[in-house]
Scaffold this active site. Structure first.
Site, PDB file in Angstrom:
ATOM      1  CG  HIS A  73      16.394  10.827  -5.878  1.00 20.50           C
ATOM      2  ND1 HIS A  73      16.436  10.908  -4.504  1.00 20.50           N
ATOM      3  CD2 HIS A  73      16.077  12.067  -6.314  1.00 20.50           C
ATOM      4  CE1 HIS A  73      16.173  12.153  -4.128  1.00 20.50           C
ATOM      5  NE2 HIS A  73      15.934  12.878  -5.225  1.00 20.50           N
ATOM      6  CE1 TYR A 204      17.457   5.176   1.637  1.00 20.09           C
ATOM      7  CE2 TYR A 204      16.302   4.322   3.550  1.00 20.09           C
ATOM      8  CZ  TYR A 204      16.298   4.708   2.228  1.00 20.09           C
ATOM      9  OH  TYR A 204      15.134   4.634   1.483  1.00 20.09           O
ATOM     10  N   PRO A 296       8.921   1.009   7.017  1.00 21.89           N
ATOM     11  CG  PRO A 296       8.767   3.124   7.969  1.00 21.89           C
ATOM     12  CD  PRO A 296       8.560   1.678   8.262  1.00 21.89           C
ATOM     13  CE  LYS A 300      11.075  -1.996  -2.152  1.00 16.72           C
ATOM     14  NZ  LYS A 300      11.137  -1.352  -3.466  1.00 16.72           N
ATOM     15  CE1 TYR A 388      15.226   3.700  -3.047  1.00 17.69           C
ATOM     16  CE2 TYR A 388      15.480   2.578  -0.940  1.00 17.69           C
ATOM     17  CZ  TYR A 388      15.208   3.730  -1.667  1.00 17.69           C
ATOM     18  OH  TYR A 388      14.911   4.896  -1.013  1.00 17.69           O
TER      19      TYR A 388
HETATM   20  P1  FAS Z   1      -4.007   3.408   3.444  1.00 18.27           P
HETATM   21  O1  FAS Z   1      -3.972   3.178   4.920  1.00 18.27           O
HETATM   22  O2  FAS Z   1      -3.148   4.447   2.836  1.00 18.27           O
HETATM   23  O3  FAS Z   1      -5.502   3.784   3.001  1.00 18.27           O
HETATM   24  C1  FAS Z   1      -6.617   3.176   3.585  1.00 18.27           C
HETATM   25  C2  FAS Z   1      -7.776   4.134   3.468  1.00 18.27           C
HETATM   26  O4  FAS Z   1      -8.936   3.484   3.982  1.00 18.27           O
HETATM   27  C3  FAS Z   1      -7.561   5.405   4.290  1.00 18.27           C
HETATM   28  O5  FAS Z   1      -7.830   6.540   3.504  1.00 18.27           O
HETATM   29  C4  FAS Z   1      -8.559   5.257   5.447  1.00 18.27           C
HETATM   30  O6  FAS Z   1      -9.092   6.505   5.854  1.00 18.27           O
HETATM   31  C5  FAS Z   1      -9.632   4.398   4.807  1.00 18.27           C
HETATM   32  N1  FAS Z   1     -10.406   3.623   5.778  1.00 18.27           N
HETATM   33  C6  FAS Z   1      -9.973   3.025   6.906  1.00 18.27           C
HETATM   34  N2  FAS Z   1     -11.006   2.444   7.555  1.00 18.27           N
HETATM   35  C7  FAS Z   1     -12.118   2.670   6.806  1.00 18.27           C
HETATM   36  C8  FAS Z   1     -13.482   2.331   6.942  1.00 18.27           C
HETATM   37  N3  FAS Z   1     -13.932   1.650   8.015  1.00 18.27           N
HETATM   38  N4  FAS Z   1     -14.342   2.722   5.990  1.00 18.27           N
HETATM   39  C9  FAS Z   1     -13.900   3.425   4.902  1.00 18.27           C
HETATM   40  N5  FAS Z   1     -12.615   3.805   4.715  1.00 18.27           N
HETATM   41  C10 FAS Z   1     -11.741   3.415   5.667  1.00 18.27           C
HETATM   42  N6  FAS Z   1       5.157   3.671   3.158  1.00 18.27           N
HETATM   43  C11 FAS Z   1       6.266   3.979   2.456  1.00 18.27           C
HETATM   44  O7  FAS Z   1       6.509   3.359   1.420  1.00 18.27           O
HETATM   45  N7  FAS Z   1       7.134   4.960   2.912  1.00 18.27           N
HETATM   46  C12 FAS Z   1       6.863   5.691   4.031  1.00 18.27           C
HETATM   47  O8  FAS Z   1       7.630   6.565   4.421  1.00 18.27           O
HETATM   48  C13 FAS Z   1       5.683   5.435   4.768  1.00 18.27           C
HETATM   49  N8  FAS Z   1       5.357   6.184   5.859  1.00 18.27           N
HETATM   50  C14 FAS Z   1       4.187   5.905   6.546  1.00 18.27           C
HETATM   51  C15 FAS Z   1       3.784   6.659   7.672  1.00 18.27           C
HETATM   52  C16 FAS Z   1       2.606   6.361   8.372  1.00 18.27           C
HETATM   53  C17 FAS Z   1       2.179   7.206   9.540  1.00 18.27           C
HETATM   54  C18 FAS Z   1       1.808   5.272   7.961  1.00 18.27           C
HETATM   55  C19 FAS Z   1       0.553   4.913   8.719  1.00 18.27           C
HETATM   56  C20 FAS Z   1       2.174   4.526   6.843  1.00 18.27           C
HETATM   57  C21 FAS Z   1       3.357   4.845   6.132  1.00 18.27           C
HETATM   58  N9  FAS Z   1       3.741   4.132   4.999  1.00 18.27           N
HETATM   59  C22 FAS Z   1       4.863   4.398   4.296  1.00 18.27           C
HETATM   60  C23 FAS Z   1       2.941   3.081   4.530  1.00 18.27           C
HETATM   61  C24 FAS Z   1       1.820   3.708   3.722  1.00 18.27           C
HETATM   62  O9  FAS Z   1       2.349   4.562   2.768  1.00 18.27           O
HETATM   63  C25 FAS Z   1       0.979   2.584   3.192  1.00 18.27           C
HETATM   64  O10 FAS Z   1       1.783   1.520   2.717  1.00 18.27           O
HETATM   65  C26 FAS Z   1       0.034   3.012   2.121  1.00 18.27           C
HETATM   66  O11 FAS Z   1      -0.690   4.110   2.586  1.00 18.27           O
HETATM   67  C27 FAS Z   1      -0.843   1.810   1.793  1.00 18.27           C
HETATM   68  O12 FAS Z   1      -1.894   2.250   1.054  1.00 18.27           O
HETATM   69  P2  FAS Z   1      -3.350   1.619   1.283  1.00 18.27           P
HETATM   70  O13 FAS Z   1      -3.248   0.153   1.306  1.00 18.27           O
HETATM   71  O14 FAS Z   1      -4.223   2.280   0.297  1.00 18.27           O
HETATM   72  O15 FAS Z   1      -3.769   1.991   2.772  1.00 18.27           O
HETATM   73  C1  PHB Z   2      10.089   9.345   2.760  1.00 20.53           C
HETATM   74  O1  PHB Z   2      10.561  10.271   2.065  1.00 20.53           O
HETATM   75  O2  PHB Z   2       9.043   9.473   3.440  1.00 20.53           O
HETATM   76  C2  PHB Z   2      10.792   8.010   2.776  1.00 20.53           C
HETATM   77  C3  PHB Z   2      11.826   7.784   1.889  1.00 20.53           C
HETATM   78  C4  PHB Z   2      12.476   6.560   1.905  1.00 20.53           C
HETATM   79  C5  PHB Z   2      12.077   5.590   2.817  1.00 20.53           C
HETATM   80  C6  PHB Z   2      11.015   5.828   3.702  1.00 20.53           C
HETATM   81  C7  PHB Z   2      10.381   7.044   3.685  1.00 20.53           C
HETATM   82  O3  PHB Z   2      12.718   4.393   2.834  1.00 20.53           O
END
Ligand code: FAS
Ligand code: PHB
Length: 406
Positions: A73, A204, A296, A300, A388
């Site tokens: 994009h 957005y 979110p 980032k 961004y």
């Molecule tokens: P993560 O949380 O992805 O990964 C951590 C890992 O550690 C997981 O696999 C977990 O199972 C594991 N773990 C936890 N406890 C443990 C233990 N005791 N022992 C072993 N393993 C363990 N970011 C965006 O940029 N855009 C979005 O739209 C967006 N939507 C999101 C929606 C949700 C529901 C959530 C929760 C987050 C969202 N995020 C979004 C943020 C998300 O993408 C995080 O920034 C990203 O997953 C960060 O990656 P990690 O730091 O690897 O953590």
């Molecule tokens: C998504 O596609 O999940 C998404 C895209 C842009 C954002 C947050 C989430 O700022």
């Protein structure tokens, strides 16, 4: 007792990318993950990759499917007062883009690369605990397959990549940790639908009924969000009620319409801004959500996790090559500069686009003035665009204090 150079807790974007970067540098690591491979490869989360994340995946040989299936994009649309305003990020940033490619697809690519290269990921582990992190031989204890006999891995270093609720951050003594934490009064109700895209780029919206986001996953699956009360429950949201809000919040005076389709997944996530300082203690290094959380809105979270581990992988590589731990010692300060800028941008996007329940008419006008300014001023839109698509990486050695060839 098993030994490894870097013990990595968590197989999310942070842990898997770190393992991948270390493996390319000949540094051994073991990844411990509490969930199964199927679970982590099916978790619907982030959707937007910064230019730097895409470049890294390509440079390190895990970008092939991303380049085939990702959506590149050049801009985004900010919609307010029932009008759309495009921010041409490609033009404003000298040719950078963002790529829409779901986080769980990144996870699949990194898991496949790790296993194909003979790297180790211990899935479905239980009772993970960290020990002696302030000594030269930190250890990780865990139960294989959740209930096996407790095993121990002695590490040179531990990378805590276990997300916001994992055991790593608490392994830094509370007396050492400073935590900045703000729970925001907004939640996001997200849905996945089976439908074609309604628009060529992300939209957005700022609307009196609340924020909405029109995003995508593929030509057949779309990702849509609406702002809701973070205490609300998904059971209160019928498909009809979701569509009513989405149509109302995305309507435009020229009659643009959102394409509907069967809702195949829905859920509500709350929102917070959080930073732990420092990101390291002894031989424990936090990365990603274990260390910081962003709302979110600025897309980032995943990208920050990848940025952290790029700094950490370079620091580990340098110390193993030279014995000099200068980069390791400055890991936290190096990452926190970028983290706080991402916190700022995520807060900015969230504040500009979401409607507080008790928002005053003055605050509403200020929001609309900010939107009018950022979509009409080249300087302001350039600032939004460069944040961004992702700010450039800043490594310690760029300060000229140290030369690094990794
Ligand atoms: P993560 O949380 O992805 O990964 C951590 C890992 O550690 C997981 O696999 C977990 O199972 C594991 N773990 C936890 N406890 C443990 C233990 N005791 N022992 C072993 N393993 C363990 N970011 C965006 O940029 N855009 C979005 O739209 C967006 N939507 C999101 C929606 C949700 C529901 C959530 C929760 C987050 C969202 N995020 C979004 C943020 C998300 O993408 C995080 O920034 C990203 O997953 C960060 O990656 P990690 O730091 O690897 O953590
Ligand atoms: C998504 O596609 O999940 C998404 C895209 C842009 C954002 C947050 C989430 O700022």
């Amino acid at each position: 007792m098993r030994k490894t150079q870097v013990g990595i807790i968590g197989a999310g974007p942070a842990g898997l990318m770190l393992a991948h970067l270390l493996q390319r540098r000949g540094i051994e690591s073991i990844v411990l993950e509490s969930r199964t491979r199927k679970e982590i490869e099916g978790t619907i989360r982030a959707g937007v990759l910064e230019q730097g994340t895409v470049d890294l995946m390509n440079e390190t040989g895990v970008g092939d499917r991303l380049m085939r299936e990702g959506h590149f994009h050049h801009g985004i649309e900010l919609r307010f007062n029932r009008k759309g305003h495009r921010i041409n990020m490609h033009e404003l940033t000298g040719g950078k883009n963002v790529t829409v490619y779901a986080q769980h697809e990144v996870i699949k690519d990194l898991v496949a690369a790790r296993l194909n290269q003979g790297g180790e990921i211990l899935f479905n582990v239980g009772d993970v605990s960290l020990h002696d992190v302030d000594t030269d031989s930190p250890k990780i204890r865990f139960r294989p397959d959740k209930d096996g006999e407790v095993q121990e891995i002695e590490c040179d270093y531990i990378a805590g990549c276990d997300g916001f609720h994992g055991p790593s951050r608490p392994a830094i003594p509370a007396s050492v940790r400073k935590e900045y934490d703000t729970v925001l009064p907004y939640g996001w109700l997200g849905i996945l639908i089976e439908a074609p895209p309604s628009a060529p780029e992300l939209i957005y919206t700022n609307h009196p009924r609340g924020f909405a986001l029109v995003s995508t996953r593929s030509a057949e699956i779309q990702r849509l969000y609406i702002q809701v009360d973070p205490k609300d429950e998904i059971a209160n949201w019928s498909d009809d009620r979701i569509w009513t809000e989405l149509h109302a919040r995305t309507e435009t005076e020229d009659g643009w319409t959102l394409i509907e389709g069967p809702i195949i997944q829905k859920g509500i996530v709350s929102m917070r801004s959080f930073v732990c300082d420092p990101l390291q203690y002894g031989r424990l290094f936090l990365a990603g959500d274990a260390a910081h959380i962003v709302p979110p809105t600025g897309a980032k979270g995943l990208n920050l996790a990848v940025a952290d581990v790029q700094v950490l992988a370079r620091a580990f590589s340098h110390v193993y090559q030279t014995g000099d731990d200068t980069l390791l010692q400055s890991y936290s300060s190096t990452c926190l500069r970028r983290v706080w800028k991402a916190e700022r941008f995520s807060w900015y996007m969230t504040s500009m686009l979401h409607r507080k329940a008790e928002q005053s008419p003055f605050e509403q006008q200020i929001q609309l003035a900010e939107l009018d300014y950022v979509t009409s001023s080249e300087a302001a839109s350039k600032s939004l665009a460069e944040n961004y698509v992702g700010l450039p990486m800043e490594y310690e050695e760029m300060s000229g204090k140290i030369s690094v060839n990794i």
